[in-house]
Design a protein around this motif. Structure first.
Motif, short mmCIF file in Angstrom:
data_model
loop_
_atom_site.label_atom_id
_atom_site.label_comp_id
_atom_site.label_asym_id
_atom_site.label_seq_id
_atom_site.Cartn_x
_atom_site.Cartn_y
_atom_site.Cartn_z
N ARG A 7 0.83 -1.21 0.00
CA ARG A 7 0.00 0.00 0.00
C ARG A 7 0.86 1.26 0.00
O ARG A 7 0.57 2.22 -0.71
CB ARG A 7 -0.94 -0.01 1.22
CG ARG A 7 -2.02 -1.07 1.15
CD ARG A 7 -3.03 -0.91 2.28
NE ARG A 7 -4.00 -2.00 2.25
CZ ARG A 7 -3.96 -3.07 3.01
NH1 ARG A 7 -2.96 -3.20 3.90
NH2 ARG A 7 -4.87 -4.01 2.91
N ARG A 8 1.90 1.24 0.78
CA ARG A 8 2.80 2.39 0.80
C ARG A 8 3.49 2.58 -0.54
O ARG A 8 3.56 3.68 -1.08
CB ARG A 8 3.87 2.21 1.88
CG ARG A 8 3.44 2.59 3.27
CD ARG A 8 4.64 3.11 4.03
NE ARG A 8 4.40 3.31 5.43
CZ ARG A 8 5.25 3.93 6.22
NH1 ARG A 8 6.38 4.39 5.74
NH2 ARG A 8 4.98 4.12 7.50
N LEU A 9 4.03 1.49 -1.08
CA LEU A 9 4.75 1.58 -2.34
C LEU A 9 3.83 2.07 -3.46
O LEU A 9 4.17 2.99 -4.21
CB LEU A 9 5.36 0.23 -2.69
CG LEU A 9 6.52 -0.23 -1.80
CD1 LEU A 9 6.79 -1.71 -2.01
CD2 LEU A 9 7.78 0.59 -2.09
N ALA A 10 2.67 1.45 -3.58
CA ALA A 10 1.74 1.84 -4.64
C ALA A 10 1.27 3.28 -4.45
O ALA A 10 1.11 4.03 -5.42
CB ALA A 10 0.55 0.89 -4.66
N GLY A 11 1.06 3.68 -3.19
CA GLY A 11 0.63 5.05 -2.92
C GLY A 11 1.66 6.09 -3.33
O GLY A 11 1.32 7.24 -3.62
N ALA A 12 2.92 5.68 -3.36
CA ALA A 12 4.00 6.57 -3.77
C ALA A 12 4.32 6.44 -5.26
O ALA A 12 5.28 7.04 -5.75
CB ALA A 12 5.26 6.28 -2.96
N GLY A 13 3.53 5.64 -5.97
CA GLY A 13 3.74 5.48 -7.40
C GLY A 13 4.84 4.50 -7.77
O GLY A 13 5.32 4.51 -8.90
#
Length: 244
Positions: A7-13
């Motif tokens: 979730r963190r990684l995807a949220g940061a693109g």
């Protein structure tokens, strides 16, 4: 858990393979996900219980019904898009300290099962293992700029509150696209002096510290960061903490 990292990684693109937590109502469409997917524990380590599964056969199983040794008992199971890395499973391990790479190597495991001759040939090739991180893996140091930049950007954008990360990166053999599988935000092992690190270096005739003059590099990173971070009341948090 891995879901928190994703979730963190995807949220940061940051590119991660498509994934979902396996829930009681999970029903995957092979036309959407492809004929095979990866099933893995949400909380896992060392490639344990990571396996290929036919997409239509992915079913929810309550954690309490899993085997006692199964990591899925701690956090359930995930399903993830399968990324083809070549005939034999391979990946890159990249360690970053406060957003700067201090170690980068390529790992591949040959000989566990048969080579995978094509992206969807799991049935034809008798289900080869997809785990590259094994005791038999061959390790070589690499300074691939695309991989290094990806991990440094991911650390700084998605995990600025966690000092040390160990990224697992894969490259799609057909498209060349890079994906981050995980970053061990709950505590990667210091990559230079652990028993595992020493064993890898001895078996493969390599020296982790020499790659980026790592100990001096780490000292310089910490010398710069210490006075800056000392002014913050809580500079580091856990991966599950609220963040912006």
């Amino acid at each position: 858990m891995k879901s928190g990292e994703y979730r963190r990684l995807a949220g940061a693109g940051v590119p991660v393979p498509r994934w979902a937590v396996i829930a009681p109502d999970t029903a995957l469409d092979p036309d959407d996900w492809g004929p095979y997917v990866v099933e893995k524990p949400n909380y896992g380590a060392l490639g344990a219980h990571v396996r290929i599964k036919r997409t239509g056969r992915v079913k929810y199983k309550p954690p309490e019904q899993l085997d006692n040794a199964h990591y899925g008992r701690r956090g359930g199971m995930l399903v993830q898009e399968f990324i083809y890395t070549g005939e034999w499973p391979q990946s890159f391990r990249v360690t970053t300290l406060l957003g700067t790479v201090i170690l980068c190597y390529h790992q591949t495991t040959v000989g566990r099962g048969n080579p995978l001759s094509g992206r969807w040939n799991h049935g034809k090739d008798a289900g080869p293992s997809i785990v590259s991180n094994t005791k038999e893996m061959k390790v070589t140091l690499t300074q691939d700029r695309d991989i290094i930049s990806l991990c440094e950007d991911a650390h700084r954008s998605a995990f600025p509150d966690i000092p040390l990360l160990g990224f697992d990166v894969i490259r799609d053999a057909d498209s060349g696209k890079l994906y981050i599988l995980e970053c061990h935000a709950h505590g990667p092992t210091w990559p230079f002096s652990s028993d595992t690190a020493r064993s890898i270096q001895e078996k493969n005739g390599i020296d982790f510290v020499s790659q980026f003059n790592a100990l001096k590099t780490c000292a310089n990173i910490l010398a710069e960061a210490t006075p800056r971070l000392a002014t913050r009341r809580m500079p580091f948090q856990s991966v599950e903490a609220n963040w912006t």
